[in-house]
Design an enzyme around this catalytic site. Structure first.
Site, mmCIF file in Angstrom:
data_model
loop_
_atom_site.group_PDB
_atom_site.id
_atom_site.type_symbol
_atom_site.label_atom_id
_atom_site.label_comp_id
_atom_site.label_asym_id
_atom_site.label_seq_id
_atom_site.Cartn_x
_atom_site.Cartn_y
_atom_site.Cartn_z
ATOM 1 N N GLU A 298 -34.115 67.400 -36.434
ATOM 2 C CA GLU A 298 -35.468 67.682 -35.931
ATOM 3 C C GLU A 298 -35.585 69.156 -35.583
ATOM 4 O O GLU A 298 -34.640 69.712 -35.011
ATOM 5 C CB GLU A 298 -35.763 66.822 -34.688
ATOM 6 C CG GLU A 298 -35.804 65.342 -35.023
ATOM 7 C CD GLU A 298 -36.104 64.451 -33.829
ATOM 8 O OE1 GLU A 298 -36.478 64.973 -32.762
ATOM 9 O OE2 GLU A 298 -35.962 63.224 -33.961
ATOM 10 N N ARG B 160 -33.867 56.769 -32.104
ATOM 11 C CA ARG B 160 -33.261 58.076 -32.397
ATOM 12 C C ARG B 160 -32.916 58.126 -33.883
ATOM 13 O O ARG B 160 -32.448 57.136 -34.456
ATOM 14 C CB ARG B 160 -31.984 58.279 -31.576
ATOM 15 C CG ARG B 160 -32.218 58.782 -30.164
ATOM 16 C CD ARG B 160 -32.675 60.251 -30.129
ATOM 17 N NE ARG B 160 -32.902 60.724 -28.771
ATOM 18 C CZ ARG B 160 -34.061 60.676 -28.126
ATOM 19 N NH1 ARG B 160 -35.127 60.157 -28.703
ATOM 20 N NH2 ARG B 160 -34.180 61.169 -26.912
ATOM 21 N N HIS C 27 -41.764 63.374 -33.301
ATOM 22 C CA HIS C 27 -41.102 62.940 -32.059
ATOM 23 C C HIS C 27 -42.071 63.004 -30.867
ATOM 24 O O HIS C 27 -41.840 63.735 -29.886
ATOM 25 C CB HIS C 27 -39.855 63.784 -31.774
ATOM 26 C CG HIS C 27 -38.907 63.106 -30.820
ATOM 27 N ND1 HIS C 27 -37.546 63.260 -30.872
ATOM 28 C CD2 HIS C 27 -39.135 62.234 -29.806
ATOM 29 C CE1 HIS C 27 -36.984 62.539 -29.921
ATOM 30 N NE2 HIS C 27 -37.937 61.896 -29.253
HETATM 31 P P1 NAD Z 1 -33.708 51.347 -22.203
HETATM 32 O O1 NAD Z 1 -32.458 51.765 -21.539
HETATM 33 O O2 NAD Z 1 -34.780 50.722 -21.385
HETATM 34 O O3 NAD Z 1 -33.386 50.360 -23.414
HETATM 35 C C1 NAD Z 1 -32.354 50.577 -24.321
HETATM 36 C C2 NAD Z 1 -31.894 49.214 -24.785
HETATM 37 O O4 NAD Z 1 -30.974 49.380 -25.862
HETATM 38 C C3 NAD Z 1 -31.174 48.435 -23.669
HETATM 39 O O5 NAD Z 1 -31.725 47.136 -23.607
HETATM 40 C C4 NAD Z 1 -29.740 48.422 -24.141
HETATM 41 O O6 NAD Z 1 -29.057 47.258 -23.740
HETATM 42 C C5 NAD Z 1 -29.940 48.448 -25.649
HETATM 43 N N1 NAD Z 1 -28.731 48.847 -26.377
HETATM 44 C C6 NAD Z 1 -27.916 49.910 -26.135
HETATM 45 N N2 NAD Z 1 -26.898 49.916 -27.020
HETATM 46 C C7 NAD Z 1 -27.072 48.843 -27.829
HETATM 47 C C8 NAD Z 1 -26.354 48.311 -28.928
HETATM 48 N N3 NAD Z 1 -25.226 48.877 -29.370
HETATM 49 N N4 NAD Z 1 -26.840 47.206 -29.522
HETATM 50 C C9 NAD Z 1 -27.961 46.603 -29.076
HETATM 51 N N5 NAD Z 1 -28.689 47.045 -28.029
HETATM 52 C C10 NAD Z 1 -28.240 48.158 -27.415
HETATM 53 O O7 NAD Z 1 -34.255 52.670 -22.912
HETATM 54 P P2 NAD Z 1 -35.707 52.872 -23.555
HETATM 55 O O8 NAD Z 1 -36.608 53.549 -22.573
HETATM 56 O O9 NAD Z 1 -36.143 51.602 -24.193
HETATM 57 O O10 NAD Z 1 -35.381 53.955 -24.666
HETATM 58 C C11 NAD Z 1 -34.511 53.619 -25.735
HETATM 59 C C12 NAD Z 1 -34.256 54.848 -26.575
HETATM 60 O O11 NAD Z 1 -35.438 55.162 -27.295
HETATM 61 C C13 NAD Z 1 -33.928 56.105 -25.770
HETATM 62 O O12 NAD Z 1 -32.545 56.188 -25.519
HETATM 63 C C14 NAD Z 1 -34.401 57.198 -26.667
HETATM 64 O O13 NAD Z 1 -33.353 57.616 -27.516
HETATM 65 C C15 NAD Z 1 -35.502 56.551 -27.490
HETATM 66 N N6 NAD Z 1 -36.857 57.002 -27.094
HETATM 67 C C16 NAD Z 1 -37.608 57.628 -28.029
HETATM 68 C C17 NAD Z 1 -38.896 58.048 -27.691
HETATM 69 C C18 NAD Z 1 -39.754 58.761 -28.704
HETATM 70 O O14 NAD Z 1 -40.545 59.601 -28.325
HETATM 71 N N7 NAD Z 1 -39.658 58.438 -29.962
HETATM 72 C C19 NAD Z 1 -39.402 57.826 -26.395
HETATM 73 C C20 NAD Z 1 -38.595 57.153 -25.477
HETATM 74 C C21 NAD Z 1 -37.321 56.734 -25.836
#
Ligand code: NAD
Length: 309
Positions: free
Chosen positions: A256, A227, A275
């Site tokens: 965005e 993000r 995005h």
């Molecule tokens: P997920 O829940 O599988 O993984 C998120 C990870 O981040 C978890 O392992 C969690 O423990 C970790 N985390 C949370 N807070 C943390 C912190 N303070 N320090 C360290 N680690 C921390 O989610 P995901 O599917 O991997 O998606 C992650 C993020 O990526 C989403 O929340 C979204 O914002 C973003 N995303 C972006 C796109 C895109 O199109 N660019 C697509 C999917 C997801």
């Protein structure tokens, strides 16, 4: 939890990612009615599948976000109203992993330069020492969830050594080494690529700041597919303009769409994508499988999968 679900609305906002009718057709064997809805039709639904939040959703029982990131949903208001929020974590590993690999390959094989030159009909070979190969390079991945593991998997198949950064230093399969957040600077110092896959929370906002960019190698590249606000964008622009880092590939931004006046559009070693790192023609199927799973769970009285609120 007991919750009746007879009618699911697929909100028209999902149209930015896939045609809503595709998801309606995919779910037509469910024992509940599924239809495309606009803001005005939501109140007739028990549940809504959506890209964006609308205040009208405060009347339904269950909201499913087609994104993994749910930072734009009003958690407190949903909790107060007793509304369940589920997200689409768990489906974006391969898509985002391949997108990140494509950024790294563009930088290493200079593809972004060729595409820019082609637009100007210019035959311009790179200097002898501009191109490189990926095996033996190190990527430091911030976040070891679905995205982080997908990135590690795809980059691993290209010979990239991946290390992860998470809350604790406990090992995670697919990462050769794992650092705790407290050791972030140590983790990024030796990396050729620093890749953000983190969600936006109060703990991650501006986690990547001036200090991180100053610690990175000046030949290293930065990637953000998590993000935008996880990164201090002004610090990133400073780092790019001063040569503190070699370049960046960015799919997410503090604002965005990225405003036309942002300097990021005009920096040669910056790749901007709108995005869409997780886009795939299969997106509606992946979301549909999550919705189906939760409809089945509701029927069985089991807890929701991917429940956030
Ligand atoms: P997920 O829940 O599988 O993984 C998120 C990870 O981040 C978890 O392992 C969690 O423990 C970790 N985390 C949370 N807070 C943390 C912190 N303070 N320090 C360290 N680690 C921390 O989610 P995901 O599917 O991997 O998606 C992650 C993020 O990526 C989403 O929340 C979204 O914002 C973003 N995303 C972006 C796109 C895109 O199109 N660019 C697509 C999917 C997801």
């Amino acid at each position: 939890m007991h919750l009746e679900c007879d009618r699911i609305g697929v909100h028209e906002s999902v149209d930015d990612v896939f045609p809503p009718e595709k998801l309606v057709d995919y779910l037509d064997d469910l024992p509940v009615a599924v239809e495309v809805v606009g803001d005005a039709d939501v109140e007739a639904c028990d549940a809504v599948v959506t890209l964006e939040h609308r205040d009208a959703f405060l009347e339904v029982d269950w909201i499913h976000s087609i994104q993994a990131g749910v930072d734009r949903f009003p958690f407190d208001a949903l909790e107060d109203a007793g509304i369940v929020l589920t997200n689409s974590t768990g489906i974006h590993d391969r898509t985002v992993g391949e997108t990140v690999a494509s950024y790294l390959l563009a930088f290493s094989r200079r593809l972004h330069d060729h595409v820019a030159n082609q637009g100007e009909r210019r035959w311009d070979q790179p200097a002898w020492n501009e191109a490189f190969t990926l095996p033996g390079t190190t990527a430091c991945v911030l976040g070891t969830g679905t995205l982080g593991r997908g990135v590690a998997d795809v980059l691993g198949s290209l010979g990239v050594r991946t290390v992860g950064v998470r809350r604790s230093a406990d090992p995670v399969s697919g990462f050769e080494e794992v650092y705790a957040n407290d050791d972030l600077l140590e983790a990024v110092a030796d990396a050729d690529f620093v890749i953000v896959t983190l969600p936006l929370t109060e703990a991650t906002r501006h986690l990547v700041d001036h200090e991180v960019f100053e610690t990175m190698d000046e030949d290293a590249y930065f990637v953000n597919v998590g993000r935008g606000p996880v990164v201090d964008e002004a610090a990133l622009i400073d780092a790019l303009e001063s040569g503190a880092i070699a370049g960046a590939a960015l799919d997410v931004f503090e604002t965005e769409p990225l405003p036309a006046e942002s300097p990021l559009w005009g920096i040669d070693e910056v790749i901007v994508s709108p995005h869409c790192a997780a886009f795939t023609e299969d997106y509606f199927r992946d979301v549909g499988d999550l919705v189906r799973e939760n409809v089945d769970r509701l029927a069985e009285g089991d807890p929701f999968h991917n429940r956030v609120v």
